[in-house]
Design an enzyme around this catalytic site. Structure first.
Site, PDB file in Angstrom:
ATOM      1  N   ASN A  91     134.278  14.515   9.490  1.00 19.86           N
ATOM      2  CA  ASN A  91     133.758  15.111   8.256  1.00 19.86           C
ATOM      3  C   ASN A  91     133.453  16.588   8.531  1.00 19.86           C
ATOM      4  OD1 ASN A  91     132.238  15.944   6.066  1.00 19.86           O
ATOM      5  ND2 ASN A  91     130.973  14.098   5.977  1.00 19.86           N
ATOM      6  N   CYS A 143     129.124  19.317   0.686  1.00 22.82           N
ATOM      7  CA  CYS A 143     130.526  18.904   0.886  1.00 22.82           C
ATOM      8  C   CYS A 143     131.372  19.076  -0.375  1.00 22.82           C
ATOM      9  CB  CYS A 143     130.571  17.460   1.366  1.00 22.82           C
ATOM     10  SG  CYS A 143     129.722  17.252   2.934  1.00 22.82           S
ATOM     11  N   HIS A 180     137.521  14.252  -0.049  1.00 20.96           N
ATOM     12  CA  HIS A 180     136.614  14.663   1.038  1.00 20.96           C
ATOM     13  C   HIS A 180     136.594  13.601   2.136  1.00 20.96           C
ATOM     14  CE1 HIS A 180     133.226  15.941   3.271  1.00 20.96           C
ATOM     15  NE2 HIS A 180     132.394  15.034   2.779  1.00 20.96           N
TER      16      HIS A 180
HETATM   17  O1  UT7 Z   1     129.754  14.183   3.551  1.00 22.30           O
HETATM   18  C1  UT7 Z   1     128.658  13.864   2.744  1.00 22.30           C
HETATM   19  C2  UT7 Z   1     128.761  12.481   2.232  1.00 22.30           C
HETATM   20  N1  UT7 Z   1     128.624  11.538   3.314  1.00 22.30           N
HETATM   21  C3  UT7 Z   1     128.985  10.303   3.134  1.00 22.30           C
HETATM   22  O2  UT7 Z   1     129.481   9.977   2.092  1.00 22.30           O
HETATM   23  C4  UT7 Z   1     128.716   9.313   4.246  1.00 22.30           C
HETATM   24  C5  UT7 Z   1     128.358   7.988   3.640  1.00 22.30           C
HETATM   25  N2  UT7 Z   1     127.929   6.951   4.574  1.00 22.30           N
HETATM   26  C6  UT7 Z   1     128.711   6.474   5.572  1.00 22.30           C
HETATM   27  O3  UT7 Z   1     129.797   6.951   5.823  1.00 22.30           O
HETATM   28  C7  UT7 Z   1     128.206   5.277   6.340  1.00 22.30           C
HETATM   29  O4  UT7 Z   1     127.045   4.782   5.707  1.00 22.30           O
HETATM   30  C8  UT7 Z   1     127.877   5.568   7.834  1.00 22.30           C
HETATM   31  C9  UT7 Z   1     129.154   5.775   8.614  1.00 22.30           C
HETATM   32  C10 UT7 Z   1     126.984   6.807   7.935  1.00 22.30           C
HETATM   33  C11 UT7 Z   1     127.149   4.371   8.459  1.00 22.30           C
HETATM   34  O5  UT7 Z   1     127.938   3.195   8.294  1.00 22.30           O
HETATM   35  P1  UT7 Z   1     127.265   1.854   7.716  1.00 22.30           P
HETATM   36  O6  UT7 Z   1     128.294   0.828   7.772  1.00 22.30           O
HETATM   37  O7  UT7 Z   1     126.693   2.205   6.375  1.00 22.30           O
HETATM   38  O8  UT7 Z   1     126.177   1.567   8.784  1.00 22.30           O
HETATM   39  P2  UT7 Z   1     124.580   1.489   8.612  1.00 22.30           P
HETATM   40  O9  UT7 Z   1     124.002   2.849   8.475  1.00 22.30           O
HETATM   41  O10 UT7 Z   1     124.249   0.484   7.553  1.00 22.30           O
HETATM   42  O11 UT7 Z   1     124.192   0.896  10.007  1.00 22.30           O
HETATM   43  C12 UT7 Z   1     124.662  -0.397  10.428  1.00 22.30           C
HETATM   44  C13 UT7 Z   1     124.229  -0.594  11.863  1.00 22.30           C
HETATM   45  C14 UT7 Z   1     122.756  -0.250  12.114  1.00 22.30           C
HETATM   46  O12 UT7 Z   1     122.249  -1.185  13.059  1.00 22.30           O
HETATM   47  P3  UT7 Z   1     121.371  -2.432  12.575  1.00 22.30           P
HETATM   48  O13 UT7 Z   1     120.194  -1.827  11.856  1.00 22.30           O
HETATM   49  O14 UT7 Z   1     122.269  -3.215  11.661  1.00 22.30           O
HETATM   50  O15 UT7 Z   1     121.044  -3.107  13.860  1.00 22.30           O
HETATM   51  C15 UT7 Z   1     122.809   1.111  12.737  1.00 22.30           C
HETATM   52  O16 UT7 Z   1     121.717   1.371  13.579  1.00 22.30           O
HETATM   53  O17 UT7 Z   1     124.987   0.275  12.710  1.00 22.30           O
HETATM   54  C16 UT7 Z   1     124.083   1.007  13.556  1.00 22.30           C
HETATM   55  N3  UT7 Z   1     124.686   2.280  13.868  1.00 22.30           N
HETATM   56  C17 UT7 Z   1     125.506   2.458  14.921  1.00 22.30           C
HETATM   57  N4  UT7 Z   1     125.930   1.596  15.872  1.00 22.30           N
HETATM   58  C18 UT7 Z   1     126.763   2.095  16.799  1.00 22.30           C
HETATM   59  C19 UT7 Z   1     124.576   3.465  13.200  1.00 22.30           C
HETATM   60  N5  UT7 Z   1     125.309   4.408  13.812  1.00 22.30           N
HETATM   61  C20 UT7 Z   1     125.888   3.811  14.898  1.00 22.30           C
HETATM   62  C21 UT7 Z   1     126.757   4.258  15.908  1.00 22.30           C
HETATM   63  N6  UT7 Z   1     127.163   3.358  16.842  1.00 22.30           N
HETATM   64  N7  UT7 Z   1     127.197   5.524  15.965  1.00 22.30           N
END
Ligand code: UT7
Length: 334
Positions: A285, A110, A255
């Site tokens: 993204n 990215c 980004h």
């Molecule tokens: O482009 C390259 C660089 N990329 C980035 O910089 C991306 C960086 N990371 C992010 O943008 C975020 O970490 C994400 C959007 C990928 C995820 O958001 P988060 O707030 O960090 O969520 P998480 O991964 O900590 O997950 C929280 C919860 C989990 O459930 P439990 O374990 O708390 O029960 C996930 O399973 O959200 C769940 N989850 C979802 N729930 C509904 C993950 N994806 C989804 C979804 N819908 N699509």
């Protein structure tokens, strides 16, 4: 010393749309989760059989038209080349009718467009090239697991391009110093485990123990933390290298990985909402296409104006990151 100056810009989004509702219909997710955790509503995706080059050719053609034609080098920043061999840039160059001029692919995930800007600036400064078509294009949706709700909601496909010509550092459109960094000790945070030489040397890809290894994986939470820290640090360094203060920045072009990351970086830098460019809700993204797509779309809708002093920053797999400054020129975006 010769500077790289923007002479044209173009953007292309494939027409097919995937909305949050479309994703909710087949995955355990919700519009509320996607909007509140990422800021995304819709993404554009390639049709089955489509590829990165199709997007890049269209954005490149528009940037050439915007600049009044002509290039003596083509650089493609991409994470999703059409093939592992050959590189994709020569095919794009051929399809744009640019003949046998040099062309190459550049891979920095990215952050690829910023690495591309830095490379182009150096090639122009040394007289190796005079007019360079730099394209950021990714069909990233081809790499994500369609059944993984954690990644499939995040990505869209797009291409954006700039035509950079040799000019003077004080001209509108001139690029400032590009600040870059990388940290391979954290390579595992963002990865497609299979498909490269590491997995090929272990056996045929058709015999992968886990076919999901051929898809994109990301430790989202850890990546988030590093993204905010690295983009903020690089932004400060790029602003200082330009001899600006953060108060001088009219527009932040970061980004488009996650709206919460953008807010955190903007807060860290004190660049509040009216100074942030964003198209994350409409495109998601788009990896290496993210920065040029945002510049071109913002210029087209008037949120980015000629004379605006712009701070660019990006972060992605590698890990790799960077930041740069430029003054937006008076160009008609294609
Ligand atoms: O482009 C390259 C660089 N990329 C980035 O910089 C991306 C960086 N990371 C992010 O943008 C975020 O970490 C994400 C959007 C990928 C995820 O958001 P988060 O707030 O960090 O969520 P998480 O991964 O900590 O997950 C929280 C919860 C989990 O459930 P439990 O374990 O708390 O029960 C996930 O399973 O959200 C769940 N989850 C979802 N729930 C509904 C993950 N994806 C989804 C979804 N819908 N699509």
């Amino acid at each position: 010393m010769r500077s790289a100056v923007i002479a044209g810009a173009g953007v292309h989004l494939p027409p097919k749309l995937v909305t949050n509702e479309d994703l909710c219909a087949r995955l355990d997710t919700s519009d509320e989760w996607i909007r509140s955790r990422t800021g995304m509503s819709v993404r554009h995706v390639v049709e089955p059989g489509g590829a990165t080059s199709d997007l890049a050719v269209e954005a490149g053609r528009r940037a050439l038209e915007s600049a009044g034609g002509g290039a003596d080098l083509v650089v493609l920043a991409t994470t999703t080349p059409d093939h592992q061999v050959p590189p994709t840039a020569p095919d794009i160059t051929h399809r744009l009718g640019l003949g046998t001029i040099p062309s190459f692919d550049l891979s920095a995930a990215c952050a690829g467009f910023l690495y591309g800007l830095s490379t182009v600036a150096a090639l122009i400064a040394t007289g190796t090239a005079d007019r360079v078509l730099l394209i950021g294009a990714d069909a990233f949706t081809t790499m994500v697991d369609p059944d993984d709700r954690g990644t499939v909601v995040l990505f869209g496909d797009a291409a954006g391009a700039l035509l950079l010509r040799a000019g003077e550092a004080d001209e509108p459109g001139a690029l400032g110093k590009v600040v870059l960094g990388s940290d391979g000790s954290l390579a595992g945070l963002i990865q497609v485990p299979a498909g490269g030489s590491r997995s090929r040397s272990a056996g045929p890809v058709t015999k992968l123990a886990d076919p999901a290894e051929a898809y994109f994986k990301m430790n989202g939470r850890e990546t988030f933390r590093h993204a905010v820290q690295r983009m903020s640090q690089a932004s400060r360094a790029a602003v200082a290298a330009a001899g600006w203060s953060l108060d001088d920045v009219d527009r932040l072009c970061a980004h488009q990985a996650n709206a919460r990351i953008l807010s955190a970086v903007a807060d860290e830098l004190g660049l509040f909402e009216d100074r942030q460019l964003s198209n994350i809700a409409e495109v998601g993204n788009t990896a290496a296409a993210s920065l040029p797509t945002l510049l071109a779309m913002s210029a087209a809708d008037g949120t980015l104006k000629p004379g605006h002093r712009v701070l660019l920053t990006a972060f992605g797999g590698g890990l790799s990151w960077g930041a740069a400054t430029l003054t937006w020129p008076d160009v008609e975006v294609g």
